[in-house]
Design a protein around this motif. Structure first.
Motif, PDB file in Angstrom:
ATOM      1  N   UNK A  39       0.803  -1.401  -0.092  1.00 43.46           N
ATOM      2  CA  UNK A  39       0.141   0.015  -0.295  1.00 43.46           C
ATOM      3  C   UNK A  39       1.388   1.271   0.071  1.00 43.46           C
ATOM      4  N   UNK A  40       1.355   1.972  -1.228  1.00 50.48           N
ATOM      5  CA  UNK A  40       2.289   2.963  -1.332  1.00 50.48           C
ATOM      6  C   UNK A  40       3.006   2.030  -0.848  1.00 50.48           C
ATOM      7  N   UNK A  41       4.026   2.730  -0.065  1.00 51.28           N
ATOM      8  CA  UNK A  41       5.277   2.450   0.332  1.00 51.28           C
ATOM      9  C   UNK A  41       5.529   1.568   1.197  1.00 51.28           C
ATOM     10  N   UNK A  42       4.046   1.166   1.899  1.00 53.50           N
ATOM     11  CA  UNK A  42       4.387   0.267   2.774  1.00 53.50           C
ATOM     12  C   UNK A  42       4.362  -1.274   2.728  1.00 53.50           C
ATOM     13  N   UNK A  43       4.634  -2.725   3.571  1.00 55.29           N
ATOM     14  CA  UNK A  43       4.486  -3.548   3.180  1.00 55.29           C
ATOM     15  C   UNK A  43       3.438  -4.010   4.283  1.00 55.29           C
ATOM     16  N   UNK A  44       2.599  -4.496   3.733  1.00 56.90           N
ATOM     17  CA  UNK A  44       1.588  -5.528   4.885  1.00 56.90           C
ATOM     18  C   UNK A  44       0.955  -6.299   5.009  1.00 56.90           C
TER      19      UNK A  44
END
Length: 81
Positions: A39-44
């Motif tokens: 999500x954007x520059x995030x890893x979930x």
């Protein structure tokens, strides 16, 4: 999003270790599957749960032609036919 204050290094193979207490809190056991989202520059990371492709239920799941369908939706499809 809540910060845990935990910082981990990525090893030579690109792996990180999820702390035991965090896995326990999220009910993630050894050999459980974990989904990876971006999500954007995030890893979930999220524990993978098998759900029905129609209603999202995780109860009474069966596989049909490679798809996950719950018993309730199977009954609904039968009634349509």
């Amino acid at each position: 999003m809540k910060s845990t204050g935990i910082i981990k290094n990525v090893d030579e193979l690109g792996r990180i270790v999820l702390p035991k207490k965090m896995r326990e809190n999220l009910n993630i056991d050894i050999r459980d599957q974990v989904e990876i989202f971006v999500e954007g520059d995030r890893i979930i990371l999220q524990k993978h749960v098998l759900t029905c492709i129609f209603c999202g239920s995780d109860q009474d799941i069966v596989f049909y032609n490679g798809k996950r369908v719950c018993a309730h939706c199977v009954d609904g499809i039968k009634q349509m036919g």
